[in-house]
Design a protein around this motif. Sequence first.
Motif, PDB file in Angstrom:
ATOM      1  N   ARG A   3       1.360  -0.928  -0.267  1.00  0.00           N
ATOM      2  CA  ARG A   3       0.517   0.245  -0.232  1.00  0.00           C
ATOM      3  C   ARG A   3       1.081   0.949  -0.082  1.00  0.00           C
ATOM      4  O   ARG A   3       0.530   2.063  -0.384  1.00  0.00           O
ATOM      5  CB  ARG A   3      -0.710  -0.209   1.633  1.00  0.00           C
ATOM      6  N   SER A  56      -1.588   6.877   7.611  1.00  0.00           N
ATOM      7  CA  SER A  56      -2.640   6.145   8.593  1.00  0.00           C
ATOM      8  C   SER A  56      -2.992   5.233   7.632  1.00  0.00           C
ATOM      9  O   SER A  56      -1.785   5.235   6.630  1.00  0.00           O
ATOM     10  CB  SER A  56      -3.820   7.340   8.067  1.00  0.00           C
ATOM     11  N   ARG A  57      -3.978   5.265   8.079  1.00  0.00           N
ATOM     12  CA  ARG A  57      -4.162   3.108   7.865  1.00  0.00           C
ATOM     13  C   ARG A  57      -6.149   4.251   6.947  1.00  0.00           C
ATOM     14  O   ARG A  57      -6.832   4.203   7.067  1.00  0.00           O
ATOM     15  CB  ARG A  57      -4.909   2.508   8.796  1.00  0.00           C
ATOM     16  N   GLY A  58      -6.206   2.650   6.581  1.00  0.00           N
ATOM     17  CA  GLY A  58      -7.551   2.773   5.182  1.00  0.00           C
ATOM     18  C   GLY A  58      -7.661   3.555   4.297  1.00  0.00           C
ATOM     19  O   GLY A  58      -6.916   3.897   3.609  1.00  0.00           O
ATOM     20  N   PRO A  59      -9.058   3.203   4.170  1.00  0.00           N
ATOM     21  CA  PRO A  59      -8.899   3.351   1.858  1.00  0.00           C
ATOM     22  C   PRO A  59      -9.208   4.667   1.856  1.00  0.00           C
ATOM     23  O   PRO A  59      -9.719   5.111   1.209  1.00  0.00           O
ATOM     24  CB  PRO A  59     -10.030   3.086   2.009  1.00  0.00           C
ATOM     25  N   ALA A  60      -9.721   5.736   3.057  1.00  0.00           N
ATOM     26  CA  ALA A  60     -10.170   7.134   2.557  1.00  0.00           C
ATOM     27  C   ALA A  60      -9.345   8.242   1.855  1.00  0.00           C
ATOM     28  O   ALA A  60      -9.838   8.179   0.975  1.00  0.00           O
ATOM     29  CB  ALA A  60     -10.460   7.999   3.905  1.00  0.00           C
ATOM     30  N   ALA A 151      -6.237   1.936  -2.013  1.00  0.00           N
ATOM     31  CA  ALA A 151      -7.072   1.938  -1.731  1.00  0.00           C
ATOM     32  C   ALA A 151      -7.755   0.590  -1.103  1.00  0.00           C
ATOM     33  O   ALA A 151      -8.410   0.258  -0.099  1.00  0.00           O
ATOM     34  CB  ALA A 151      -8.322   2.607  -1.873  1.00  0.00           C
ATOM     35  N   ASN A 154      -5.104  -2.922   2.532  1.00  0.00           N
ATOM     36  CA  ASN A 154      -5.292  -2.129   4.011  1.00  0.00           C
ATOM     37  C   ASN A 154      -4.283  -3.193   4.175  1.00  0.00           C
ATOM     38  O   ASN A 154      -3.713  -4.441   4.797  1.00  0.00           O
ATOM     39  CB  ASN A 154      -6.832  -2.570   4.784  1.00  0.00           C
TER      40      ASN A 154
END
Length: 154
Positions: A3, A56-60, A151, A154
Motif C-alpha cells: 500500500r 494513516s490506515r484505511g481506504p479513505a 485504497a 489495507n
Amino acid sequence: MTRKNLILLAAGGSALLLLGAFAFQHIGGLAPCKMCLWQRWPHAAAVLIGVLAIASRGPALPALGALAALATAAIGGYHTGVERGWWEGPASCTGAGNGLGGLSGTDLLSMGSPAGVVMCDEVAWQMLGLSMASWNMLASLGLVLLWILAARRN
C-alpha cells in the motif's frame, strides 16, 4: 506491491507531473494558460494526500487521492477538447465568446494591460500528436489506478 509503495508511486507521479509543468514554464519559457494552471491544483492536493495517507490506515485517503487524480484527468480531457475544437472553452482564455468584445481599441493597445495572454484553445507544445493537457489526462488516469489499488490494500 505494498500500500505504501502504491501511495508513493501515485503521489510521486503527481509531484513529477507538477515538476515537469514548472520546468516547461520556468526553464523552457512555456507560459501556462488558465486551464493548465487548473490542472496543477489537484496534483498538489494528491501530493498532500499522499503524505497524509502514508501516516494513516484505511481506504479513505487513497480514495481522495484517486478523486484528485481523476479531477486533473477530467480537466485535462476538457482542455484537450477545447484545444481540438470539440467544444468551447472559457471565454476568458479562448477565442470563443465575447471575452474581448467589450474592450475598446485603446484598451486593447494599452501598454498597461497584461502582456502575453496565453490562450487555452491553442496547443503550445505537443509530442506524438498529443498536447500537454492530453498527456496529463493519460498520466493522471494511470495515477487514478494506483490510488485505487492503494485504497484496496489495507
